[in-house]
Structures are given as C-alpha cells and as structure tokens.
Scaffold this motif. Structure first.
Motif, mmCIF file in Angstrom:
data_model
loop_
_atom_site.group_PDB
_atom_site.id
_atom_site.type_symbol
_atom_site.label_atom_id
_atom_site.label_comp_id
_atom_site.label_asym_id
_atom_site.label_seq_id
_atom_site.Cartn_x
_atom_site.Cartn_y
_atom_site.Cartn_z
ATOM 1 N N ASN A 10 0.876 -1.286 0.006
ATOM 2 C CA ASN A 10 0.121 0.341 0.556
ATOM 3 C C ASN A 10 0.628 1.514 -0.497
ATOM 4 O O ASN A 10 0.788 2.093 0.990
ATOM 5 C CB ASN A 10 -0.842 -0.211 1.317
ATOM 6 N N GLY A 11 0.894 1.600 -1.240
ATOM 7 C CA GLY A 11 2.464 2.682 -1.293
ATOM 8 C C GLY A 11 1.454 3.757 -1.601
ATOM 9 O O GLY A 11 0.191 3.764 -1.370
ATOM 10 N N GLY A 12 2.528 4.926 -1.973
ATOM 11 C CA GLY A 12 2.010 6.674 -1.943
ATOM 12 C C GLY A 12 1.496 6.309 -3.022
ATOM 13 O O GLY A 12 1.470 5.106 -4.571
ATOM 14 N N MET A 13 0.459 6.967 -4.299
ATOM 15 C CA MET A 13 -0.412 7.285 -5.031
ATOM 16 C C MET A 13 -0.599 8.609 -4.945
ATOM 17 O O MET A 13 -1.017 9.272 -4.092
ATOM 18 C CB MET A 13 -1.148 6.409 -4.720
ATOM 19 N N ILE A 14 -1.120 8.998 -6.246
ATOM 20 C CA ILE A 14 -1.110 10.307 -6.815
ATOM 21 C C ILE A 14 -2.596 9.758 -8.267
ATOM 22 O O ILE A 14 -2.073 9.305 -9.464
ATOM 23 C CB ILE A 14 -1.061 11.349 -6.868
ATOM 24 N N ARG A 15 -3.794 10.660 -8.330
ATOM 25 C CA ARG A 15 -4.271 10.163 -9.457
ATOM 26 C C ARG A 15 -5.012 11.636 -9.824
ATOM 27 O O ARG A 15 -4.896 12.669 -9.262
ATOM 28 C CB ARG A 15 -5.913 9.095 -8.812
#
Length: 288
Positions: A10-15
C-alpha cells in the motif's frame, strides 16, 4: 492466501483530477521512487541505471501525459525511494474515446525487482477506474541495459498500436447482452480468482455483481465486467466471516493495492470477459 494477493502493498499514490494531466512536481511529492537519483545499492555494475523521471520526461515530450502514479511500500529499510512504481499515461492523440480512454501503463523499479514494462490499459471515466488489458494484447519489456530510454519510448509506441483493437473490443463488449445466470457464472469465476476459499469469503459472488452507481445497472458484458472489476479491485464491500469458534464477525473486502497483484488480477478478469464473449458467440476480434 490467494495468489493474486501475496505481497500486497500500500504505497504512495496520486490520481489526476478529471482530464487534467499530472505534473512532475505533484508526482514527486507522492511517488518519490519515480525520481530516485540512483539505483539501489544492491545493484551490480552491470545494471544500467536509467531514472524513470528521464524516461517519463521523454515520453511527455512525445505527447504521452501521466494521469496516475503509484509506488509500492517495502519492509526493507532504505528501499522506500527505489521500490516498484507504476505510471498510467494517455497519448495526446487518444486522450478520450467516448466514455473511455486508452492508456499505456509503465512499470519500473530501481531496486532490481522489475524491468521497464509497457502494457495497454483502459480508463473508464464514470467510475475513475483503470483497467489492464488482457494477455491477448502484448506487453513490452526493456531491461536495464544499453539505451533503455529510447527503447522504452519505442515500446510505448508499439503498445499504442493496440489502442484501436482495445477500444473496438470495448464496443463489442457493450453489444453483448448477458442473461442473469450468465452474469452469475461470470461472478462465480471472478469470486474464485479473488478468494482462495470462496465459502469463507466475506462476500458472496452475487455481491460482486452489485453496481455502485445507476449507470452500471445494465446487462451488457462491458458493464458487468466493470462492476465485477471495480468491486474486486477496490474492495470495501461489507459482509461476514466466521472465526475458529464459528462465530460470525463483520468484515469488509480489502482493496487490491499491490502493483503486481493488481496487474495479474486485472489481466485475468479481462481474459474472463473475452471468454464470456466467445461463449456468447461473439468472440472479440483481438482474441479470435
């Protein structure tokens, strides 16, 4: 544990918000592994370090725009800035096609856990849902050696050639109507992929068919596939499990966040949709 869920991270994420592409500064703040300044110390001298940032800038110069980025977590101290990461891009010539957009998915790592990979995908605007196309469509891999940057850009254009076939498959799926028992059969197959022991899962196969929005209350193959994919990947459905003593406990399904797990499960779901189309006497052109 289900083979699609092993090592789930569950790492970093950006949308991106809507149709506005991400900028590098936004991505740097949330997905730093893309911008690693060097390869991880575990890599040998034969490992050619080509930073994803360099490749990404080259792709952006060629008209590929990033709309989603993610990196994996790691339990190994010091590897956080080098882990596997994924960027979903759309080419300027093919940003939208009605309700969907063709995407090219770039996967890489600076710790030796992945070569550069380029895979076709589809983004569905109504649910902000990103899918991977199935194994029917090729994927390109570029090793960390030689002129990796130009090879990855060439690979992106090779994968882009699948865009018309993929979007045609989407339209063909929309034209295939499923009966309720056919939807249930599809759901049971998906349920078995997602859970090792379907009898002990928190939710039933029928629950995976519950749409999250009015627009998905349709009986066509594309809508059914997307409902199943969204419920399977995004999780959050509530149900019950039983403990060792047989007592019922409230539980909810987990989101699939690991890059490898999401890729494998997504591609398997697409293959099931292709098989359902074939069984309905309407095989997709790309799978024929």
């Amino acid at each position: 544990m289900n083979r699609y869920m092993r090592g789930m991270t569950n790492g970093g994420m950006i949308r991106a918000n809507g149709t506005q592409a991400l900028c590098l500064d936004e991505m740097r703040a949330r997905v730093p592994a893309i911008f690693a300044a060097a390869a991880h110390e575990s890599r040998s001298e034969r490992y050619v370090y080509i930073p994803t940032e360099t490749v990404l800038r080259g792709l952006m110069a060629e008209g590929f725009e990033p709309f989603f980025a993610q990196q994996s977590k790691t339990r190994v101290e010091g590897k956080e800035a080098f882990t596997k990461h994924m960027v979903r891009l759309r080419h300027a010539s093919r940003v939208t096609s009605g309700d969907e957009a063709h995407e090219i998915i770039l996967i890489n790592a600076h710790d030796g856990t992945a070569s550069y990979q380029m895979i076709s995908g589809v983004f569905r605007f109504v649910c902000a849902n990103g899918l991977f196309a199935g194994d029917t469509f090729g994927q390109a891999k570029v090793m960390h050696s030689g002129d990796a940057e130009s090879k990855v850009i060439d690979a992106a254009y090779t994968v882009l050639e699948d865009a018309d076939r993929i979007m045609n498959d989407v339209q063909e799926m929309k034209a295939v109507e499923l009966q309720h028992d056919e939807q249930q059969a599809f759901a049971k197959a998906v349920h078995a992929l997602r859970f090792d022991d379907p009898e002990k899962a928190a939710v039933s196969a029928d629950q995976l068919l519950l749409p999250r929005r009015y627009e998905d209350r349709r009986g066509d193959l594309w809508s059914t596939f997307n409902v199943l994919q969204e419920n399977t990947i995004k999780g959050g459905q509530r149900g019950f499990t039983r403990d060792a003593a047989g007592h019922r406990r409230r539980a909810s399904t987990r989101e699939v966040r690991g890059i490898d797990q999401s890729k494998a499960l997504n591609r398997a779901l697409w293959t099931l949709a292709e098989e359902m189309a074939r069984l309905k006497g309407a095989p997709l052109a790309s799978a024929a």
